[in-house]
Write a protein that holds these residues in place. Sequence first.
Motif, PDB file in Angstrom:
ATOM      1  N   PRO A  54       0.683  -1.232   0.039  1.00 14.27           N
ATOM      2  CA  PRO A  54      -0.074   0.059   0.076  1.00 14.27           C
ATOM      3  C   PRO A  54       0.776   1.137  -0.064  1.00 14.27           C
ATOM      4  CG  PRO A  54       0.027  -1.133   2.094  1.00 14.27           C
ATOM      5  CD  PRO A  54       0.684  -1.889   1.304  1.00 14.27           C
ATOM      6  N   LYS A  55       0.474   2.328  -0.665  1.00 12.98           N
ATOM      7  CA  LYS A  55       1.204   3.343  -0.709  1.00 12.98           C
ATOM      8  C   LYS A  55       0.739   4.409   0.445  1.00 12.98           C
ATOM      9  CE  LYS A  55       2.291   1.909  -4.822  1.00 12.98           C
ATOM     10  NZ  LYS A  55       1.730   0.914  -4.948  1.00 12.98           N
ATOM     11  N   GLY A  56       1.551   5.210   0.802  1.00 11.79           N
ATOM     12  CA  GLY A  56       1.271   6.162   1.995  1.00 11.79           C
ATOM     13  C   GLY A  56       1.886   7.520   1.367  1.00 11.79           C
ATOM     14  N   SER A  57       1.153   8.513   1.964  1.00 17.76           N
ATOM     15  CA  SER A  57       1.586   9.832   1.646  1.00 17.76           C
ATOM     16  C   SER A  57       1.250  11.009   2.857  1.00 17.76           C
ATOM     17  CB  SER A  57       1.059  10.273   0.256  1.00 17.76           C
ATOM     18  OG  SER A  57       1.444   9.455  -0.834  1.00 17.76           O
ATOM     19  N   ASN A  58       1.710  11.894   2.731  1.00 21.11           N
ATOM     20  CA  ASN A  58       1.186  12.867   3.668  1.00 21.11           C
ATOM     21  C   ASN A  58       1.080  14.300   2.767  1.00 21.11           C
ATOM     22  OD1 ASN A  58       1.747  11.374   5.970  1.00 21.11           O
ATOM     23  ND2 ASN A  58       3.996  12.100   5.844  1.00 21.11           N
ATOM     24  N   ALA A  59      -0.271  15.255   3.337  1.00 19.58           N
ATOM     25  CA  ALA A  59      -0.442  16.416   2.669  1.00 19.58           C
ATOM     26  C   ALA A  59      -0.802  17.306   3.768  1.00 19.58           C
ATOM     27  CB  ALA A  59      -1.494  16.335   1.627  1.00 19.58           C
ATOM     28  N   ILE A  60      -0.143  18.549   3.958  1.00 16.50           N
ATOM     29  CA  ILE A  60      -0.684  19.265   4.887  1.00 16.50           C
ATOM     30  C   ILE A  60      -0.638  20.751   4.365  1.00 16.50           C
ATOM     31  CG2 ILE A  60      -0.081  20.133   7.427  1.00 16.50           C
ATOM     32  CD1 ILE A  60       1.947  17.932   7.625  1.00 16.50           C
ATOM     33  N   ALA A  61      -1.779  21.686   4.942  1.00 18.12           N
ATOM     34  CA  ALA A  61      -2.012  22.897   4.613  1.00 18.12           C
ATOM     35  C   ALA A  61      -2.257  23.789   5.686  1.00 18.12           C
ATOM     36  CB  ALA A  61      -2.935  23.101   3.313  1.00 18.12           C
ATOM     37  N   ILE A  62      -1.692  24.880   5.714  1.00 16.14           N
ATOM     38  CA  ILE A  62      -1.955  25.767   7.038  1.00 16.14           C
ATOM     39  C   ILE A  62      -2.288  27.012   6.573  1.00 16.14           C
ATOM     40  CG2 ILE A  62      -0.919  26.618   9.121  1.00 16.14           C
ATOM     41  CD1 ILE A  62      -0.915  23.825   9.337  1.00 16.14           C
ATOM     42  N   HIS A  63      -3.531  27.526   6.942  1.00 14.92           N
ATOM     43  CA  HIS A  63      -3.782  28.945   6.622  1.00 14.92           C
ATOM     44  C   HIS A  63      -3.062  30.038   6.800  1.00 14.92           C
ATOM     45  CE1 HIS A  63      -6.789  32.281   5.954  1.00 14.92           C
ATOM     46  NE2 HIS A  63      -7.131  31.358   4.951  1.00 14.92           N
ATOM     47  N   SER A  64      -2.988  31.224   6.076  1.00 15.80           N
ATOM     48  CA  SER A  64      -2.138  32.341   6.526  1.00 15.80           C
ATOM     49  C   SER A  64      -2.398  32.864   7.935  1.00 15.80           C
ATOM     50  CB  SER A  64      -2.213  33.367   5.361  1.00 15.80           C
ATOM     51  OG  SER A  64      -3.598  33.693   5.324  1.00 15.80           O
ATOM     52  N   GLU A 114       1.876  33.860   6.221  1.00 19.32           N
ATOM     53  CA  GLU A 114       2.002  33.192   4.983  1.00 19.32           C
ATOM     54  C   GLU A 114       1.214  31.941   4.961  1.00 19.32           C
ATOM     55  OE1 GLU A 114       6.280  33.978   3.376  1.00 19.32           O
ATOM     56  OE2 GLU A 114       6.056  33.117   5.518  1.00 19.32           O
ATOM     57  N   SER A 115       0.864  31.187   3.815  1.00 19.41           N
ATOM     58  CA  SER A 115       0.257  29.922   4.062  1.00 19.41           C
ATOM     59  C   SER A 115       1.401  28.887   3.685  1.00 19.41           C
ATOM     60  CB  SER A 115      -0.871  29.953   3.091  1.00 19.41           C
ATOM     61  OG  SER A 115      -1.961  30.727   3.290  1.00 19.41           O
ATOM     62  N   PHE A 116       1.086  27.822   4.539  1.00 18.66           N
ATOM     63  CA  PHE A 116       2.146  26.930   4.377  1.00 18.66           C
ATOM     64  C   PHE A 116       1.537  25.702   3.655  1.00 18.66           C
ATOM     65  CE2 PHE A 116       4.173  28.381   8.611  1.00 18.66           C
ATOM     66  CZ  PHE A 116       4.695  29.363   8.043  1.00 18.66           C
ATOM     67  N   LEU A 117       2.438  24.918   2.853  1.00 18.54           N
ATOM     68  CA  LEU A 117       2.006  23.458   2.213  1.00 18.54           C
ATOM     69  C   LEU A 117       2.973  22.704   2.012  1.00 18.54           C
ATOM     70  CD1 LEU A 117      -0.319  22.069   0.315  1.00 18.54           C
ATOM     71  CD2 LEU A 117       0.980  23.087  -1.516  1.00 18.54           C
ATOM     72  N   ALA A 118       3.018  21.412   2.524  1.00 20.92           N
ATOM     73  CA  ALA A 118       3.546  20.433   2.609  1.00 20.92           C
ATOM     74  C   ALA A 118       3.096  19.279   1.592  1.00 20.92           C
ATOM     75  CB  ALA A 118       3.966  19.699   3.875  1.00 20.92           C
ATOM     76  N   ILE A 119       4.044  19.187   0.757  1.00 19.85           N
ATOM     77  CA  ILE A 119       3.777  18.053  -0.576  1.00 19.85           C
ATOM     78  C   ILE A 119       4.797  16.773  -0.106  1.00 19.85           C
ATOM     79  CG2 ILE A 119       3.797  17.741  -3.027  1.00 19.85           C
ATOM     80  CD1 ILE A 119       3.450  20.493  -3.653  1.00 19.85           C
ATOM     81  N   ASN A 120       4.202  15.448   0.222  1.00 22.94           N
ATOM     82  CA  ASN A 120       5.043  14.615   0.801  1.00 22.94           C
ATOM     83  C   ASN A 120       4.503  13.223   0.596  1.00 22.94           C
ATOM     84  OD1 ASN A 120       5.772  13.592   4.245  1.00 22.94           O
ATOM     85  ND2 ASN A 120       6.957  13.382   2.526  1.00 22.94           N
ATOM     86  N   SER A 121       4.666  12.852  -0.744  1.00 20.38           N
ATOM     87  CA  SER A 121       4.239  11.492  -1.074  1.00 20.38           C
ATOM     88  C   SER A 121       5.292  10.428  -0.938  1.00 20.38           C
ATOM     89  CB  SER A 121       4.055  11.589  -2.636  1.00 20.38           C
ATOM     90  OG  SER A 121       3.418  10.337  -2.955  1.00 20.38           O
ATOM     91  N   HIS A 122       4.699   9.362  -0.109  1.00 18.93           N
ATOM     92  CA  HIS A 122       5.391   8.139   0.172  1.00 18.93           C
ATOM     93  C   HIS A 122       5.659   7.214  -1.113  1.00 18.93           C
ATOM     94  CE1 HIS A 122       4.898   9.334   4.682  1.00 18.93           C
ATOM     95  NE2 HIS A 122       5.631  10.147   4.004  1.00 18.93           N
ATOM     96  N   GLN A 123       6.055   7.459  -2.132  1.00 20.45           N
ATOM     97  CA  GLN A 123       6.112   6.439  -3.309  1.00 20.45           C
ATOM     98  C   GLN A 123       7.379   5.610  -3.160  1.00 20.45           C
ATOM     99  OE1 GLN A 123       2.896   6.920  -4.420  1.00 20.45           O
ATOM    100  NE2 GLN A 123       3.868   6.189  -6.251  1.00 20.45           N
ATOM    101  N   PRO A 124       7.557   4.530  -3.860  1.00 19.82           N
ATOM    102  CA  PRO A 124       8.667   3.861  -4.175  1.00 19.82           C
ATOM    103  C   PRO A 124       9.823   4.525  -4.475  1.00 19.82           C
ATOM    104  CG  PRO A 124       6.916   2.701  -5.224  1.00 19.82           C
ATOM    105  CD  PRO A 124       6.366   3.952  -4.747  1.00 19.82           C
ATOM    106  N   LEU A 125      10.941   4.147  -3.907  1.00 15.58           N
ATOM    107  CA  LEU A 125      12.161   4.966  -4.201  1.00 15.58           C
ATOM    108  C   LEU A 125      12.774   4.908  -5.608  1.00 15.58           C
ATOM    109  CD1 LEU A 125      14.254   4.917  -0.736  1.00 15.58           C
ATOM    110  CD2 LEU A 125      12.040   6.127  -1.254  1.00 15.58           C
ATOM    111  N   GLU A 126      12.534   3.963  -6.306  1.00 15.67           N
ATOM    112  CA  GLU A 126      12.796   3.517  -7.707  1.00 15.67           C
ATOM    113  C   GLU A 126      11.723   2.736  -8.349  1.00 15.67           C
ATOM    114  OE1 GLU A 126      17.467   2.687  -7.836  1.00 15.67           O
ATOM    115  OE2 GLU A 126      16.565   1.709  -6.309  1.00 15.67           O
TER     116      GLU A 126
END
Length: 700
Positions: free
Chosen positions: A187-197, A204-216
């Motif tokens: 199973p694939k896992g990932s994180n995504a986070i957005a913080i309003h300004s 500032e608004s913050f965004l974390a783009i953080n997908s947990h994909q296979p490394l290769e």
Amino acid sequence: MRIDHSFGSFLLFIVFLSSCNSVHQESGWDSSQIQIARDDFGVPHIFGKTDADVAYGLAWAHAEDDFETIQKTMLAGKALVGRVYGEEGAAVDFFVQLLETQKIAKEKYESSFSAEFKKVLEGYAAGINDYALQHPKEMLYSRAFPVSTADIASAYILSLAQMSGADRAVQAIFSGEVTLLLPDPNPKGSNAIAIHSDRTDSGESFLAINSHQPLEGPVAWYEAHLHSEEGWNMLGGLFPGGAMIFHGVNENLGWAHTVNFPDLLDLYQLQSNPDNPDQYYVDGEWLTLEEKTIWLKVKLWDWLTIPVPKTIWKSIYGPTLVTDQGTFSIRLGALDRIGAPEQWWRMNKAKNFTEWKSAMERMELTSFNTVYADKFDTIFYVSNGLLPIRKPGYDYTGTVAGNTRETLWTAYHDFRDLPQQVNPNSGYLYNTNHSPFKASAFSDNLNQNDFPSEMNFSKRDNNRSLRFREIMPDSGKISWEQFEQIKFDQKLPSQLAFRTNMQAMFSLDSAEFSDIAPQIQVLKNWDKSAGVKSEGAALFAFVYYYWWDQFDKMRRPFETTLTKEEAAEGIRAAKAHFKAHFGKELVGLGEYQKLVRGDKVLPLWGLDDVIAAMRSQNWENGMRKGVQGESYIMMVKFGEGLPKIETINVFGASNRPESPHYADQMERFLARELKPMTLDKEEVLKNAREIYNPGKRQNP
């Protein structure tokens, strides 16, 4: 259907196949309109007059870095993997033929894509084909070229069908276990986070783009920056064969995808006629299966490829397999709507939330949670999915009765029907592949009862979602440093949420299990953090993977509870393993788990399902190597002017071992030292290490 061939006919067939070469010629594309600028880390920034020029440049630059994997994607789209990889590849070709992705792509291409987007795909295809012509020795199978735009569409359909669960459905049918679809074995896992300004100390608004994909491999991230004079300026990640950014950031906005788990697919069991297995019963009448013989081309040796006939079927429900256990069909939206590439491209070019949401409302992208933020003080979350409108009264979570048209859906829910939130009072939105009804503070969360039960969205938490709520304050201002600490947190939550209840590991009595008393004490004292020096993390990791493998061998469901005897068994196995391979009974996680790229081997932090996650597999000399988890990471601040962007990729920009960028980001990745990136063309060109037109590179 039985087919016999004389040896002479067989040879004639081989000769015929060998003579069926498509004409592969230079495209004549004016590459003088395209610049590829490589930065200090080799990341390509591609500038073109038109979007199509940029797509051409992306194809060329990505081929310079990883032509082999791109070809694997294209071979799959053309059902030619068996020509290169033999029997194993032929299994992929069978899957492609069963789903008819090539036929679907050809039939739906003209109506599914706009004229302007077709030019983008034409540019990408031209770039791939021209690169192949100039580098013939790199071609895995020369007869796979030229690649057409329909071939590219077929590869997209295949990928999205796989992500919708079609491969697991076929696996379940062949294994005879079709009461419920088998869970994804990886199973694939990932994180995504957005913080309003409003919630940040800098405004500032913050965004974390953080997908947990296979490394290769074919779904490992590649980083690129795409910039045209037609308004395309996007930086982010894509997979080999991708003609646009899948998630990332442009001048005004950005988004992150994570895998979600609504009910995207139905598996039907047909009622076959015992007197005529080609017939199946629906609403009082016998219908006839469409039957087709396909030819899988299987490479045996370098000089011999043989055609192997297989039969596939199709019912009114969809692609069909006839097995000893029965006859089964699968149905999913990914084989119906194929416009996801254009939807992503329009999301790339959106200038504000209204335009971006309009692109999302096309409902061509078949799945994925999506977390959004922009410079205009909007954050947004949706658990996206091309979800069928199913007739109530039937159980769609397991195998569905294929004997009535009442279960045969033909329409989909609109975008407005999906779980979504904009600017909640808490000021934050997040997803870690957990329930879409827990995307913010408890007071802001959606009510799952407001959505049709047949959508079957996940209701559960996971370790990452629980840990996020432990460390994310529901009030007060968040600094960038705090945001980074949350994103890179590597602790399990106080109450574990693995599919297997592993609490017994932490409650063993040293007196009862005196032979592993030191290990029991280490686990009792462990703070559940996955740092490289942690002996508790290494011990937990060994037992976790030990029972993962055992359950798989035993065909035991992962949704179970580990007994204290089983916990002790796993710990004893860890003790023996560490003693045999490391000369001591306890080791740090970084001794046991490594990040490996070529000859570079480095200590690796991380456990499965911590926020900064890492999954590993057995490697060599008793060690494990990371294979999936933290990979491409992007951190963004939206304020005045262009967004401030930092990124890191697990290995580097190139998949070629001879490249200086094959592994040059590894140390920074492990130290969590992200590199600054920019969307400013002038700044990129001023600081670029090399700038060239496709085909004109001086020092690759």
